[in-house]
Motif scaffolding. Structure first.
Motif, PDB file in Angstrom:
ATOM      1  N   THR B  20       0.841  -1.197   0.000  1.00 58.92           N
ATOM      2  CA  THR B  20       0.000   0.000   0.000  1.00 58.92           C
ATOM      3  C   THR B  20       0.874   1.243   0.000  1.00 58.92           C
ATOM      4  O   THR B  20       1.796   1.353   0.820  1.00 58.92           O
ATOM      5  N   ILE B  21       0.597   2.137  -0.919  1.00 60.46           N
ATOM      6  CA  ILE B  21       1.287   3.423  -1.025  1.00 60.46           C
ATOM      7  C   ILE B  21       0.289   4.522  -0.709  1.00 60.46           C
ATOM      8  O   ILE B  21      -0.857   4.481  -1.173  1.00 60.46           O
ATOM      9  N   THR B  22       0.731   5.487   0.088  1.00 55.68           N
ATOM     10  CA  THR B  22      -0.147   6.562   0.518  1.00 55.68           C
ATOM     11  C   THR B  22       0.215   7.873  -0.154  1.00 55.68           C
ATOM     12  O   THR B  22       1.397   8.158  -0.396  1.00 55.68           O
ATOM     13  N   CYS B  23      -0.793   8.665  -0.443  1.00 54.59           N
ATOM     14  CA  CYS B  23      -0.609   9.990  -1.037  1.00 54.59           C
ATOM     15  C   CYS B  23      -1.486  10.970  -0.264  1.00 54.59           C
ATOM     16  O   CYS B  23      -2.690  10.749  -0.111  1.00 54.59           O
ATOM     17  N   ARG B  24      -0.879  12.016   0.241  1.00 55.25           N
ATOM     18  CA  ARG B  24      -1.613  13.042   0.973  1.00 55.25           C
ATOM     19  C   ARG B  24      -1.518  14.376   0.248  1.00 55.25           C
ATOM     20  O   ARG B  24      -0.430  14.774  -0.184  1.00 55.25           O
ATOM     21  N   ALA B  25      -2.657  15.043   0.144  1.00 52.43           N
ATOM     22  CA  ALA B  25      -2.710  16.357  -0.500  1.00 52.43           C
ATOM     23  C   ALA B  25      -2.746  17.454   0.558  1.00 52.43           C
ATOM     24  O   ALA B  25      -3.341  17.274   1.617  1.00 52.43           O
ATOM     25  N   SER B  26      -2.128  18.574   0.245  1.00 52.35           N
ATOM     26  CA  SER B  26      -2.091  19.687   1.207  1.00 52.35           C
ATOM     27  C   SER B  26      -3.444  20.398   1.314  1.00 52.35           C
ATOM     28  O   SER B  26      -3.679  21.141   2.264  1.00 52.35           O
ATOM     29  N   GLN B  27      -4.319  20.153   0.336  1.00 48.32           N
ATOM     30  CA  GLN B  27      -5.681  20.683   0.352  1.00 48.32           C
ATOM     31  C   GLN B  27      -6.603  19.617  -0.225  1.00 48.32           C
ATOM     32  O   GLN B  27      -6.148  18.696  -0.891  1.00 48.32           O
ATOM     33  N   ASP B  28      -7.870  19.786   0.019  1.00 48.87           N
ATOM     34  CA  ASP B  28      -8.878  18.865  -0.511  1.00 48.87           C
ATOM     35  C   ASP B  28      -8.824  18.855  -2.043  1.00 48.87           C
ATOM     36  O   ASP B  28      -8.921  19.906  -2.678  1.00 48.87           O
ATOM     37  N   VAL B  29      -8.649  17.663  -2.628  1.00 48.53           N
ATOM     38  CA  VAL B  29      -8.662  17.548  -4.085  1.00 48.53           C
ATOM     39  C   VAL B  29      -9.909  16.802  -4.563  1.00 48.53           C
ATOM     40  O   VAL B  29      -9.974  16.367  -5.722  1.00 48.53           O
ATOM     41  N   SER B  30     -10.877  16.648  -3.651  1.00 46.72           N
ATOM     42  CA  SER B  30     -12.108  15.935  -3.975  1.00 46.72           C
ATOM     43  C   SER B  30     -11.754  14.536  -4.491  1.00 46.72           C
ATOM     44  O   SER B  30     -11.015  13.814  -3.831  1.00 46.72           O
ATOM     45  N   SER B  67     -10.295   9.851  -0.231  1.00 47.90           N
ATOM     46  CA  SER B  67     -11.088  11.031  -0.565  1.00 47.90           C
ATOM     47  C   SER B  67     -10.480  12.243   0.119  1.00 47.90           C
ATOM     48  O   SER B  67      -9.756  12.105   1.112  1.00 47.90           O
ATOM     49  N   GLY B  68     -10.760  13.404  -0.437  1.00 48.81           N
ATOM     50  CA  GLY B  68     -10.319  14.644   0.195  1.00 48.81           C
ATOM     51  C   GLY B  68      -8.819  14.864   0.113  1.00 48.81           C
ATOM     52  O   GLY B  68      -8.310  15.397  -0.875  1.00 48.81           O
ATOM     53  N   THR B  69      -8.121  14.458   1.168  1.00 49.48           N
ATOM     54  CA  THR B  69      -6.674  14.692   1.213  1.00 49.48           C
ATOM     55  C   THR B  69      -5.860  13.417   1.413  1.00 49.48           C
ATOM     56  O   THR B  69      -4.633  13.471   1.410  1.00 49.48           O
ATOM     57  N   HIS B  70      -6.511  12.283   1.594  1.00 52.06           N
ATOM     58  CA  HIS B  70      -5.797  11.050   1.911  1.00 52.06           C
ATOM     59  C   HIS B  70      -6.195   9.948   0.943  1.00 52.06           C
ATOM     60  O   HIS B  70      -7.371   9.577   0.862  1.00 52.06           O
TER      61      HIS B  70
END
Lengths: 119, 108
Positions: B20-30, B67-70
């Motif tokens: 499993t690879i995780t990606c987090r966004a600094s803002q909501d990307v929907s 969803s969102g940022t995660h």
């Protein structure tokens, strides 16, 4: 079969200009946005520029804004990237990429053309 | 600009494992999130878009969620051809479109 074939890369001195081309085939070119994405040696992917299907809207990364110009010729199924005032940090492989629909995701990529900016 | 941060930067695994690879966004990307696979000397290939939609021709062992940022990319039952570098990408807010820094998946 969708094909994207970039050309125009090479070794260029800082401050000079270069024009990249991407020949597209296998799809209705004018129906899709297109983009340029670059990758410096050993580094990750960096979005450079995008253009809408009809060419009326263009977008640029801050790092190239004012120096690079994206354009397209839908009659010839061609995408271009005019690169002026090149810098060492522009050294990268430049990929032409087809957007899946609007400017969003890239479902087809060219093989890339390398650009080296060095004196 | 929206920053995309992937973890881990590299991971070692064996054929047959689940990763499993995780990606987090600094803002909501929907739900404007995609995953790409890149092998050395090759162009990236789209695996998943819209968080969880499998691109045509991509094996079902690849799955995306979040969803969102995660967000996560899970590869179930690793195959030899899966060892590559993986990138997430957001398309919610541009310019610029932004990519994660990449996760290198290596053979243990």
């Amino acid at each position: 079969e969708v094909q994207l074939l970039e050309s125009g890369g090479g070794l260029i001195q800082p401050g000079k200009s270069l024009r990249l081309s991407c020949a597209a085939s296998g799809f209705t070119f004018g129906n899709y946005a297109m983009s340029w994405v670059r990758q410096a040696p050993g580094k990750g992917l960096e979005w450079v520029s995008a253009i809408s299907g009809r060419g009326g809207s263009t977008y640029y990364a801050d790092s190239v804004k004012g120096r690079f110009t994206i354009s397209r010729d839908n009659s010839k199924n061609m995408l271009f990237l005019q690169m002026n005032s090149l810098r060492a940090e522009d050294t990268a492989t430049y990929f032409c990429a087809k957007d899946i629909d609007s400017i969003s995701y890239y479902d087809y990529w060219g093989h890339g053309t390398p650009v080296t900016v060095s004196s | 600009d929206i920053q995309m941060t992937q973890s881990p930067s590299s991971v070692s695994a064996s054929v047959g494992d689940t990763v499993t690879i995780t990606c987090r966004a600094s803002q909501d990307v929907s739900n404007w999130l995609a995953w790409y696979q890149q092998k050395p000397g090759k162009a990236p290939q789209l695996l998943i878009y819209g968080v969880s939609r499998l691109q045509s021709g991509v094996p079902s062992r690849f799955a995306g969620s979040g969803s969102g940022t995660h967000f996560t990319l899970t590869i179930t039952g690793l195959q030899p051809e899966d060892f590559a570098t993986y990138y997430c990408q957001q398309a919610n807010s541009f310019p610029p479109i932004t990519f994660g820094q990449g996760t290198r998946l290596e053979i243990k």
